[in-house]
Design an enzyme around this catalytic site. Structure first.
Site, PDB file in Angstrom:
ATOM      1  N   LYS A  96       0.902  -1.164  -0.468  1.00 11.94           N
ATOM      2  CA  LYS A  96      -0.139  -0.188   0.503  1.00 11.94           C
ATOM      3  C   LYS A  96       0.499   1.144   0.029  1.00 11.94           C
ATOM      4  CE  LYS A  96      -3.393   2.358   2.961  1.00 11.94           C
ATOM      5  NZ  LYS A  96      -4.454   2.401   4.190  1.00 11.94           N
ATOM      6  N   GLU A 111      10.799  -4.418   3.211  1.00 14.92           N
ATOM      7  CA  GLU A 111      11.186  -5.827   3.028  1.00 14.92           C
ATOM      8  C   GLU A 111      10.511  -5.828   1.744  1.00 14.92           C
ATOM      9  OE1 GLU A 111       9.828  -4.214   5.970  1.00 14.92           O
ATOM     10  OE2 GLU A 111      10.162  -5.777   7.772  1.00 14.92           O
ATOM     11  N   GLY A 167      -3.997  -1.927   6.296  1.00 20.12           N
ATOM     12  CA  GLY A 167      -3.852  -2.838   4.747  1.00 20.12           C
ATOM     13  C   GLY A 167      -4.347  -4.269   5.631  1.00 20.12           C
ATOM     14  N   ARG A 168      -4.713  -4.576   6.808  1.00 21.22           N
ATOM     15  CA  ARG A 168      -5.306  -6.009   7.598  1.00 21.22           C
ATOM     16  C   ARG A 168      -6.398  -6.286   7.221  1.00 21.22           C
ATOM     17  NH1 ARG A 168      -3.158  -2.160  11.511  1.00 21.22           N
ATOM     18  NH2 ARG A 168      -4.488  -1.265  12.729  1.00 21.22           N
ATOM     19  N   GLU A 191      -2.534  -5.215  15.642  1.00 21.46           N
ATOM     20  CA  GLU A 191      -2.589  -4.765  15.642  1.00 21.46           C
ATOM     21  C   GLU A 191      -3.405  -3.544  15.237  1.00 21.46           C
ATOM     22  OE1 GLU A 191      -1.174  -3.998  11.397  1.00 21.46           O
ATOM     23  OE2 GLU A 191       0.887  -4.521  11.713  1.00 21.46           O
ATOM     24  N   HIS A 241      -2.266 -32.664  19.806  1.00 20.22           N
ATOM     25  CA  HIS A 241      -1.013 -33.096  20.729  1.00 20.22           C
ATOM     26  C   HIS A 241       0.561 -32.019  20.432  1.00 20.22           C
ATOM     27  CE1 HIS A 241      -3.241 -36.874  19.559  1.00 20.22           C
ATOM     28  NE2 HIS A 241      -3.622 -36.276  17.716  1.00 20.22           N
ATOM     29  N   LYS A 255       9.385   0.479  13.037  1.00 23.44           N
ATOM     30  CA  LYS A 255      10.139   0.943  10.763  1.00 23.44           C
ATOM     31  C   LYS A 255      11.148   1.536  11.262  1.00 23.44           C
ATOM     32  CE  LYS A 255       6.373  -0.373   8.103  1.00 23.44           C
ATOM     33  NZ  LYS A 255       5.560  -0.125   6.831  1.00 23.44           N
TER      34      LYS A 255
HETATM   35  O1  LIG Z   1       1.012  -2.420   1.668  1.00 23.07           O
HETATM   36  P1  LIG Z   1       2.706  -2.051   2.605  1.00 23.07           P
HETATM   37  O2  LIG Z   1       2.948  -0.230   3.496  1.00 23.07           O
HETATM   38  O3  LIG Z   1       3.725  -2.684   2.285  1.00 23.07           O
HETATM   39  O4  LIG Z   1       2.093  -2.295   4.517  1.00 23.07           O
HETATM   40  C1  LIG Z   1       2.976  -4.117   5.214  1.00 23.07           C
HETATM   41  C2  LIG Z   1       2.381  -3.464   6.490  1.00 23.07           C
HETATM   42  O5  LIG Z   1       2.805  -2.959   7.091  1.00 23.07           O
HETATM   43  C3  LIG Z   1       2.957  -3.102   8.580  1.00 23.07           C
HETATM   44  O6  LIG Z   1       3.644  -3.521   9.186  1.00 23.07           O
HETATM   45  C4  LIG Z   1       1.774  -2.744   8.519  1.00 23.07           C
HETATM   46  O7  LIG Z   1       1.421  -2.475  10.222  1.00 23.07           O
HETATM   47  C5  LIG Z   1       0.773  -3.528   7.921  1.00 23.07           C
HETATM   48  O8  LIG Z   1      -0.377  -2.965   8.691  1.00 23.07           O
HETATM   49  C6  LIG Z   1       1.057  -3.951   6.889  1.00 23.07           C
HETATM   50  O9  LIG Z   1       0.138  -4.826   6.330  1.00 23.07           O
END
Ligand SMILES: O=P(O)(O)OC[C@H]1O[C@H](O)[C@H](O)[C@@H](O)[C@@H]1O
Length: 470
Positions: A175, A181, A237-238, A323, A354, A458
């Site tokens: 997003k 990463e 995002g989530r 989150e 188990h 971050k």
């Molecule tokens: O989609 P992006 O901007 O790469 O973000 C990826 C992720 O980044 C962080 O970990 C946020 O806490 C997440 O909520 C998000 O989904």
């Protein structure tokens, strides 16, 4: 009465709630009917359902970031829903690309048919699609999906080491288009294509697509504008699996499956708005979680699906709830002194028996549990299914009963029966938990849609990376 707090089934005659192909049984929760009714009154007083409606209508509910939270619009079939036009246009573009890839009209740069798709993304840009793919994929899919999430070369090598770049399409999902990463993994994938001779913009445009809210993303990656599928600042995002973040799913599973997935979620949205509070599934889950966390001090909540297909929903839910609700400050800056969101964890129930059930049943902690099973199997091995579901139902009981009734009470269990796991019921199931989460945020007085702690981490990482690279 068992232990020090009753089961709801001791005071309430009907503990089943049904909607959208799901049946919740809340009889093993630890409260009386009177206490449950008081929770319903609290929800009314706090305006929980009204706030959900405001969210759906596009009010700015993410106050710290001054944004709407309109994930429900991504699955809406109602042209009156906010942002319908741009959502629909993006959906149609996704479906068209997916059809072309699936029927072989869209080919790789060297003229070969696409057999694999890599999703490069992390957090909300990975967990939803991964959980859904795991739930709905065929045994031997004609287009396979791979998930490159963490910035770990082993993961990259294991994916890139076995795939053929000429037959692989990559969707870079971010997003923000700034997640370290994802950006590093995107670079690695670009180099991989380059080594295979897929170099020019035109060649790369056959293989690399971007899903992002950042309008300059294609420029940054030297790709044509048509290769970007937008998501928007008004979707967290989530909560984003329903939009272009789902593009790899549309390609791998087909537009019809994805449409059915959206339909199921939309049906849950309608149930959430229209059902009476006492019959409302997400409200019930939210109120029980609120009770278990604040009154019974159950700091953790365990999701135990008895179905291979739902294995990865646990990780998806963990991000969604933790989150969203892992906060203790209200939007006005005041501190919340009660407990807030629970730690969410779990696993495939049958395997977990188990492993950690000993701790769940005989350990000194109390845990709230959602135990899930499907009535119809996703396979043809009838006896396996019978044994699996016997385990699920036996454990629903075993996890709340102890040998001696005089012992202190411990767990609270809700069972969720899915009649048949289909794209529709999966969509409804996931939307159920989304609404539970946002309703809980209202009950706690939290903003469910920001993640200041993650952003702080971050920032620190960026600083450290600069220091370490000196
Ligand atoms: O989609 P992006 O901007 O790469 O973000 C990826 C992720 O980044 C962080 O970990 C946020 O806490 C997440 O909520 C998000 O989904």
């Amino acid at each position: 009465m068992t232990g020090s707090i009753a089961f709801l089934s001791e005071t309430r005659s009907d503990c089943d709630l049904n909607a959208c192909g799901l049946t919740l049984n809340i009889g093993r929760q630890r409260l009386t009917e009177e206490e449950f009714n008081a929770l319903l009154l609290k929800a009314q007083k706090e305006g929980v359902l009204e706030r959900q409606v405001k969210m759906l209508k596009g009010e700015v509910v993410n106050t710290s970031e001054n944004r709407q939270a309109l994930h429900t619009s991504l699955r809406s079939e109602d042209p009156a829903s906010p942002h319908y036009e741009e959502v629909n246009e993006t959906r149609e573009r996704m479906y068209a690309l997916a059809e072309a890839v699936r029927n072989g009209q869209w080919l790789g740069a060297t003229g070969k048919k696409i057999t694999d798709v890599i999703n490069v993304g992390i957090g909300g840009s990975e967990m939803g699609p991964h959980a859904v793919y795991h739930a709905l994929r065929d045994i031997n899919p004609s287009i396979r999906l791979h998930f490159l999430s963490a910035v770990d070369g082993v993961l990259a090598d294991r994916i890139l080491g076995v795939l053929n770049p000429e037959t692989t399409l990559t969707v870079i999902s971010s997003k923000s288009f700034s997640t370290r990463e994802t950006m590093l993994n995107a670079e690695l994938v670009n180099e991989w294509y380059e080594k295979a001779g897929i170099r020019t913009q035109k060649e790369r445009a056959c293989h690399v697509f971007l899903v992002s809210a950042k309008e300059s993303a294609c420029q940054e990656m030297n790709l044509p504008e048509e290769n970007r599928f937008p998501i928007w600042s008004w979707v967290g995002g989530r909560f984003s699996v329903w939009g272009a973040i789902g593009l790899p799913l549309v390609i791998a599973l087909g537009p019809d499956v994805f449409k059915a997935f959206l339909r199921g979620a939309h049906e849950m949205d309608r149930h959430m708005i229209g059902a009476k509070p006492e019959e409302n599934l997400p409200l019930t889950l939210a109120l029980l979680s609120y009770w278990n966390s604040t009154k019974l001090s159950m700091v953790s909540h365990c999701l135990l699906p008895y179905d291979e297909r739902l294995r990865l929903v646990v990780a998806w839910l963990q991000q969604l709830e933790m989150e969203s609700l892992g906060k203790s400050v209200r939007p006005d800056g005041s501190i919340i002194t009660t407990r807030t969101g629970q730690a969410v964890w779990g696993g495939f129930g049958n395997e977990a028996q188990h492993s950690f059930y000993q701790w769940l049943r005989d350990g000194s902690s109390r845990t709230s549990i959602d135990l899930v099973w499907c009535d119809e199997p996703g396979h043809t091995h009838a006896h396996h299914h019978l044994v699996l579901n016997a385990n699920a139902q036996a454990q629903a009981e075993a996890l709340v009963t102890r040998q001696s009734p005089s012992e202190e009470f411990f767990n609270a269990v809700t069972t969720i029966r899915i009649k048949k796991l289909t794209p529709e019921t999966l969509g409804a199931f996931m939307a159920l938990y989304e609404h539970k989460t946002t309703m809980l945020a209202t009950l706690y007085g939290l903003n469910a849609f920001d993640q200041p702690a993650v952003e702080y981490g971050k920032r620190l990482c960026r600083e450290l990376e600069t220091k370490l690279s000196r």
